[in-house]
Design a protein around this motif. Structure first.
Motif, PDB file in Angstrom:
ATOM      1  N   LEU A   7       0.794  -1.375   0.192  1.00  0.00           N
ATOM      2  CA  LEU A   7      -0.217   0.113   0.264  1.00  0.00           C
ATOM      3  C   LEU A   7       0.919   1.205  -0.259  1.00  0.00           C
ATOM      4  O   LEU A   7       2.443   1.428   0.079  1.00  0.00           O
ATOM      5  N   THR A   8       0.219   2.313  -0.230  1.00  0.00           N
ATOM      6  CA  THR A   8       1.027   3.524  -0.402  1.00  0.00           C
ATOM      7  C   THR A   8       0.258   4.507   0.667  1.00  0.00           C
ATOM      8  O   THR A   8      -0.796   4.701   0.823  1.00  0.00           O
ATOM      9  N   ASP A  49      -2.347  11.349  10.859  1.00  0.00           N
ATOM     10  CA  ASP A  49      -3.831  11.837   9.965  1.00  0.00           C
ATOM     11  C   ASP A  49      -2.394  10.877   8.757  1.00  0.00           C
ATOM     12  O   ASP A  49      -2.660  11.373   8.085  1.00  0.00           O
ATOM     13  N   ILE A  50      -3.689   9.588   8.468  1.00  0.00           N
ATOM     14  CA  ILE A  50      -2.530   8.971   7.808  1.00  0.00           C
ATOM     15  C   ILE A  50      -3.630   7.856   6.863  1.00  0.00           C
ATOM     16  O   ILE A  50      -4.675   7.161   6.686  1.00  0.00           O
ATOM     17  N   VAL A  51      -3.751   7.424   5.234  1.00  0.00           N
ATOM     18  CA  VAL A  51      -4.640   7.176   4.404  1.00  0.00           C
ATOM     19  C   VAL A  51      -3.664   6.577   3.571  1.00  0.00           C
ATOM     20  O   VAL A  51      -2.708   6.461   3.245  1.00  0.00           O
ATOM     21  N   ALA A  52      -4.271   5.142   3.781  1.00  0.00           N
ATOM     22  CA  ALA A  52      -3.375   3.546   3.225  1.00  0.00           C
ATOM     23  C   ALA A  52      -4.292   3.664   2.030  1.00  0.00           C
ATOM     24  O   ALA A  52      -5.276   3.189   2.411  1.00  0.00           O
ATOM     25  N   LEU A  53      -3.095   3.379   0.412  1.00  0.00           N
ATOM     26  CA  LEU A  53      -3.682   3.614  -0.417  1.00  0.00           C
ATOM     27  C   LEU A  53      -3.405   2.491  -1.259  1.00  0.00           C
ATOM     28  O   LEU A  53      -2.224   1.616  -1.096  1.00  0.00           O
ATOM     29  N   ALA A  92      -6.526   5.427  -8.487  1.00  0.00           N
ATOM     30  CA  ALA A  92      -7.589   5.060  -7.426  1.00  0.00           C
ATOM     31  C   ALA A  92      -7.630   5.560  -6.266  1.00  0.00           C
ATOM     32  O   ALA A  92      -9.080   5.793  -6.070  1.00  0.00           O
ATOM     33  N   CYS A  93      -7.331   6.486  -5.569  1.00  0.00           N
ATOM     34  CA  CYS A  93      -7.738   7.153  -4.184  1.00  0.00           C
ATOM     35  C   CYS A  93      -7.756   5.843  -3.474  1.00  0.00           C
ATOM     36  O   CYS A  93      -9.797   7.354  -2.574  1.00  0.00           O
ATOM     37  N   ASP A  94      -7.818   4.992  -3.019  1.00  0.00           N
ATOM     38  CA  ASP A  94      -9.257   4.117  -2.863  1.00  0.00           C
ATOM     39  C   ASP A  94      -8.024   3.369  -1.548  1.00  0.00           C
ATOM     40  O   ASP A  94      -7.581   2.698  -1.237  1.00  0.00           O
ATOM     41  N   ALA A  95      -9.173   4.461  -0.198  1.00  0.00           N
ATOM     42  CA  ALA A  95      -8.870   4.017   1.295  1.00  0.00           C
ATOM     43  C   ALA A  95      -9.161   2.606   1.478  1.00  0.00           C
ATOM     44  O   ALA A  95      -9.531   2.442   1.491  1.00  0.00           O
TER      45      ALA A  95
END
Length: 565
Positions: free
Chosen positions: A64-65, A324-328, A333-336
């Protein structure tokens, strides 16, 4: 108190981190590079990146990114039609970890108590809700709101931990012509943050507006307008809401060069739009699809917003920043797949643990009982001012049509797409009723009405049949506000919004399903607009050019005056 010693120890690896995200890669929004290695978190703070760490808890994010949480830099949560808690539950799983809101919708109905409700709710949501203080309640002198908030009342609301500054200053004529009340409000926040709102303002008038210390602008609708505002030192917030859709127009201006000074906002999206398309995640996907570099899109979604609003503790995945972190799965796709808000994993357990503040603003609809004949457009001349809708914008055109006078009334003419619009004062202050014509709904029968009616939130009603208009408007009083569709004397669909006539007390999923039923019912009347209910609401906002209507009559926004009846 922050335990600095523990932060340093965990960052250095002398003690295990409270939480480690292992196996992913960090998208660095400063250099644009991918950083391999773990992310170590102590409490609510990132303490380490780019190295291997041991943790008391480890989450596998292999493949994941990781990007910083997204910041919605301008919205009115009330316009999502749900409470702050349901908004939290709706958008935080999509990666929105900070929302900078202006509660002027509820403030226009119940005054400072509405702002206090949002301030208190912000203490208990998982995402960080920042509550700006509403600058224009009401938005102008040409409408009847449920409350007025002057400089003295604003001063009493200052100092809350959720605060950043003064919310969008919509009365731009009051600023550039030095209205004393406008200047008093601006003086309260001198040297602090002040949000802007100045559609189509240009030249020396724009200079004057920016000279007042106003630093952001979300009303730009063209590259030329946005560029001039950037050149005047204003941060431009690209907006893509349920009605106001400016992303495609402004996307060419968002580059790696301009991204530090451009942000993203929704202003606003309802749960149906969010379910079908998304929130800020949709904006990021769409920007990249249109050719915006991923670095520019993600900067605008997080770091740029943090810098613009003075939130120095977020916007990067780096030591010392808020976790505050989002794993994509993929940047495009910006798919959390995983979202952390201040180190807390977003999910059902976190939402269930929140303390819920008691709702306010019940029983706020005090409209007169309406009869069909009250919707007649009494007139003796055929030349008629008509509001022209621009779908996807809250700007309108000032049209002039010839409409025959029959028995002292100008009737709706669905064949020409000319239908009646009315605004009815619903706060129990004067019972005003104003009527006019609007073009652009495509409506062939029936009526729709709502108490979401910017920003005074009186009843707005549009229809081809006076009896249906009366039926729809009267129903709103019975359900404490909301949206209604009527035809042939029957209610076809409705959504109750009993919290100040603006928000549901139901889960966002229920609101989403109610909006589907309303949309289907409106289409059954021939309505061609994708979002007719919020489009209707903005037809009553007298600070957006060119022609609008309030309970006091048609408003020529260019001249900032009510057109004589």
């Amino acid at each position: 108190m922050v335990d600095l010693s523990e932060h340093i120890a965990q960052g250095r690896g002398d003690a295990p981190a409270d939480l480690v995200l292992r196996g992913g890669r960090v998208f660095d929004l400063v250099t644009g590079e991918m950083i391999e290695g773990d992310v170590a978190i102590c409490g609510d703070t990132i303490v380490g990146t780019g190295h291997a760490y041991e943790g008391r808890e480890v989450i596998d994010v292999a493949g994941l990114t990781l990007v910083p949480g997204f910041i919605d830099t301008h919205l009115h949560i009330e316009s999502s039609l749900v409470t702050p808690y349901e908004f939290d539950r709706c958008v935080a799983p999509r990666g929105v970890t900070t929302a900078i809101c202006d509660p002027h919708e509820i403030a226009n109905v119940i005054g400072p108590d509405g702002i206090r409700y949002f301030q208190e709710a912000s203490r208990h949501t998982i995402m960080d809700i920042r509550v700006q203080l509403s600058s224009c309640v009401p938005s102008s002198h040409m409408e009847t709101a449920g409350a007025e908030i002057g400089a003295e009342a604003l001063a009493g609301l200052m100092g809350h931990p959720s605060g950043i500054g003064l919310a969008e200053f919509m009365n731009y004529p009051g600023v550039i012509h030095r209205d004393p009340e406008a200047l008093a409000k601006l003086a309260l926040f001198e040297g602090g943050h002040i949000d802007g709102h100045c559609p189509l303002l240009t030249g020396k008038d724009l200079n004057a507006y920016a000279a007042a210390g106003i630093r952001t602008e979300h009303e730009a609708t063209s590259v030329e307008e946005a560029r001039e505002k950037l050149q005047r030192g204003m941060r431009v917030l690209i907006r893509e809401g349920s009605v106001s859709k400016d992303l495609a127009a402004l996307q060419p201006l968002l580059t790696e060069r301009t991204a530090p000074y451009m942000c993203l906002c929704t202003d606003d999206r309802n749960p149906l739009d969010i379910a079908e398309h998304g929130h800020l995640d949709y904006m990021i996907r769409e920007l990249i699809r249109l050719g915006t570099p991923a670095l520019a899109a993600y900067r605008a979604a997080s770091l740029s917003g943090a810098e613009a609003f003075g939130l120095k503790d977020r916007g990067l995945i780096a030591p010392g920043r808020r976790a505050d972190i989002v794993a994509l799965g993929a940047l495009e796709a910006c798919d959390a797949r995983l979202v952390l808000c201040a180190g807390t994993r977003v999910g059902d357990a976190a939402f269930a643990a929140r303390r819920i503040v008691e709702p306010v603003g019940r029983g706020s609809v005090h409209a007169p009982r309406l009869a069909p004949e009250q919707f007649r457009a009494r007139a003796n001349r055929e030349e008629t001012d008509v509001i022209g809708i621009r779908e996807g914008q809250i700007l309108t055109d000032h049209l002039r049509e010839t409409i025959p006078v029959v028995d002292g009334d100008k009737r709706p003419d669905p064949a020409r797409d000319l239908v009646r619009i009315a605004v009815i004062e619903r706060h129990g202050r004067n019972g005003n009723i104003a009527t006019g014509f609007v073009k652009g709904f495509g409506m062939q029968a029936g009526a729709i009405a709502g108490t979401v009616c910017h920003d005074h939130h009186n009843i707005a009603c549009v229809g081809t049949d006076y009896a249906d208009m009366a039926r729809a408007a009267n129903r709103l009083s019975e359900i404490e506000g909301g949206f209604v569709v009527a035809r042939d004397g029957e209610i076809l669909a409705e959504l109750a919004l009993p919290l100040a006539g603006l928000m549901s007390l139901e889960p966002f999923e229920t609101v989403r399903d109610g909006l589907v039923a309303l949309r289907d019912a409106a289409r059954g009347l021939g309505v061609t607009l994708e979002e007719p209910f919020l489009q209707l609401a903005f037809l009553a906002l007298p600070v957006i050019p060119a022609l609008k209507i309030t309970d006091r009559g048609l408003v020529d926004v260019t001249k900032f005056e009510i057109i004589p009846g």
